[in-house]
Design an enzyme around this catalytic site. Structure first.
Site, PDB file in Angstrom:
ATOM      1  N   ASN A  90       0.808  -1.219   0.000  1.00  0.00           N
ATOM      2  CA  ASN A  90       0.000   0.000   0.000  1.00  0.00           C
ATOM      3  C   ASN A  90       0.843   1.272   0.000  1.00  0.00           C
ATOM      4  OD1 ASN A  90      -2.496   1.719   0.752  1.00  0.00           O
ATOM      5  ND2 ASN A  90      -1.113   2.047   2.474  1.00  0.00           N
ATOM      6  N   LYS A  96       0.941  17.023  -4.547  1.00  0.00           N
ATOM      7  CA  LYS A  96      -0.309  17.745  -4.760  1.00  0.00           C
ATOM      8  C   LYS A  96      -0.257  18.432  -6.128  1.00  0.00           C
ATOM      9  CE  LYS A  96      -1.987  17.127  -0.513  1.00  0.00           C
ATOM     10  NZ  LYS A  96      -2.388  15.745  -0.352  1.00  0.00           N
ATOM     11  N   SER A 140      -3.869   2.265  -9.013  1.00  0.00           N
ATOM     12  CA  SER A 140      -4.812   3.372  -9.087  1.00  0.00           C
ATOM     13  C   SER A 140      -5.480   3.383 -10.445  1.00  0.00           C
ATOM     14  CB  SER A 140      -4.064   4.692  -8.881  1.00  0.00           C
ATOM     15  OG  SER A 140      -4.887   5.785  -9.226  1.00  0.00           O
ATOM     16  N   ALA A 193       3.005  12.090 -13.529  1.00  0.00           N
ATOM     17  CA  ALA A 193       4.092  11.241 -13.013  1.00  0.00           C
ATOM     18  C   ALA A 193       3.512  10.124 -12.147  1.00  0.00           C
ATOM     19  CB  ALA A 193       5.078  12.081 -12.209  1.00  0.00           C
ATOM     20  N   TYR A 194       2.552  10.481 -11.300  1.00  0.00           N
ATOM     21  CA  TYR A 194       1.906   9.492 -10.428  1.00  0.00           C
ATOM     22  C   TYR A 194       1.269   8.383 -11.272  1.00  0.00           C
ATOM     23  CZ  TYR A 194      -1.299   7.547  -6.940  1.00  0.00           C
ATOM     24  OH  TYR A 194      -1.980   6.701  -6.095  1.00  0.00           O
ATOM     25  N   GLY A 195       0.576   8.789 -12.335  1.00  0.00           N
ATOM     26  CA  GLY A 195      -0.073   7.821 -13.225  1.00  0.00           C
ATOM     27  C   GLY A 195       0.915   6.845 -13.836  1.00  0.00           C
ATOM     28  N   VAL A 196       2.072   7.355 -14.274  1.00  0.00           N
ATOM     29  CA  VAL A 196       3.083   6.474 -14.882  1.00  0.00           C
ATOM     30  C   VAL A 196       3.643   5.500 -13.837  1.00  0.00           C
ATOM     31  CG1 VAL A 196       5.328   6.352 -16.050  1.00  0.00           C
ATOM     32  CG2 VAL A 196       3.671   8.110 -16.713  1.00  0.00           C
ATOM     33  N   LYS A 198       2.108   4.288 -11.397  1.00  0.00           N
ATOM     34  CA  LYS A 198       1.076   3.278 -11.135  1.00  0.00           C
ATOM     35  C   LYS A 198       0.857   2.360 -12.342  1.00  0.00           C
ATOM     36  CE  LYS A 198       0.038   4.133  -6.794  1.00  0.00           C
ATOM     37  NZ  LYS A 198       0.302   3.140  -5.735  1.00  0.00           N
ATOM     38  N   VAL A 231     -10.228   8.271  -2.488  1.00  0.00           N
ATOM     39  CA  VAL A 231     -10.437   8.151  -1.039  1.00  0.00           C
ATOM     40  C   VAL A 231      -9.937   9.386  -0.296  1.00  0.00           C
ATOM     41  CG1 VAL A 231      -9.924   6.720   0.987  1.00  0.00           C
ATOM     42  CG2 VAL A 231     -10.217   5.645  -1.253  1.00  0.00           C
TER      43      VAL A 231
END
Length: 277
Positions: A90, A96, A140, A193-196, A198, A231
């Site tokens: 997790n 942000k 995600s 960047a977060y998407g990549v 994940k 969430v």
């Protein structure tokens, strides 16, 4: 050693979705549950919070960015339990939207934890997973969104049934390098960047599931990636639609798949349903 005692472990579980997953496992899993956190004081405070609710998780320090920390945890699990029955990966980070940190640094930092940290945990702990074990990697829906924003060439690679872990590592490193050079969009990458990172977690899950099916065929271990939903956590902020308890539902469902279950395995799961990758 506590032979015969089953054990579940959740990374990054001193707050948010991780804490909600530990709470549910303490109630529903027939065995011991280990809560982990980078910061010992925060982790122990979370354990005390659950103890006040009548639950009894154990605590162990874990920083997934620190290989020595992962190996210390591995040794603890081997010594105490002779292995691991349920692993929920997790731990993760996100910047942000309004964060002024330069994009290439955001990419590097996020990749280090979300992909490489998670991969290191898998490298050290997957060999410990006992027969009929369960592994859940928190990805995600952003991974699916980011995948659809990749160039057709990248999409083909990330959807490949034969991509290797080494090839995936190469692609994740290339993204970080391309952002440094300012050419990531030209090279077909999305702007999240977060998407990549994940995408990396979801594809890593597919690769590891394939390996388990090949190398430990009779062991009936099930490994999946999932999206907990949007969430309300420190990461996603207060306007998100789900409570942490609701976010824990799909991860806990996958962690507690019946011992005779044939699947899901190697899938990306949302709202307890398999999504097309």
């Amino acid at each position: 050693m506590k032979s015969g005692i089953r054990v579940a472990l959740v990374t990054g579980s001193n707050k948010g979705i991780g804490l909600a997953i530990v709470r549910d496992l303490c109630r529903l899993f027939s065995g011991e549950v280990v809560l982990t956190a980078r910061d010992v004081a925060r982790g122990q405070a979370a354990v005390q919070q659950l103890q006040a609710e009548g639950l009894s998780p154990r605590f162990h320090q874990l920083d997934i960015d620190d290989l020595q920390s992962i190996r210390t945890l591995r040794d603890f699990l081997l010594k105490e339990y002779g292995g691991l029955d349920v692993l929920v990966n997790n731990a993760g980070i996100a910047f942000k939207v309004a964060d002024p940190t330069p994009f290439h640094i955001q990419a590097e930092v996020t990749m280090k934890t979300n992909f490489f940290g998670t991969r290191d945990v898998c490298t050290e702990l997957l060999p410990l997973i006992k027969p009929q074990g369960r592994v859940v990697n928190i990805s995600s829906m952003m991974s699916l969104r980011a995948l659809k924003s990749c160039s057709p060439e990248l999409q083909q690679k990330f959807r490949s049934e034969t991509i290797t872990e080494e090839e995936l590592v190469g692609l994740m490193n290339k993204f970080a390098e391309d952002t440094k050079k300012g050419v990531h969009q030209k090279e077909g990458w999305p702007s999240s960047a977060y998407g990549v990172t994940k995408i990396g977690v979801t594809v890593l899950s597919r690769i590891h599931a394939r390996k388990l099916s090949e190398q430990r065929k009779g062991d009936k271990i099930l490994l999946n990636a999932c999206c907990p939903g949007w969430v309300r956590t420190d990461m996603a902020g207060p306007s998100a639609t789900k409570s942490p308890e609701e976010g824990a539902e799909t991860p806990v469902y996958l962690a507690l798949l019946p011992l005779d279950a044939e699947g899901p395995h190697g899938q990306f799961v949302m709202e307890k349903r398999v999504e097309q990758w």
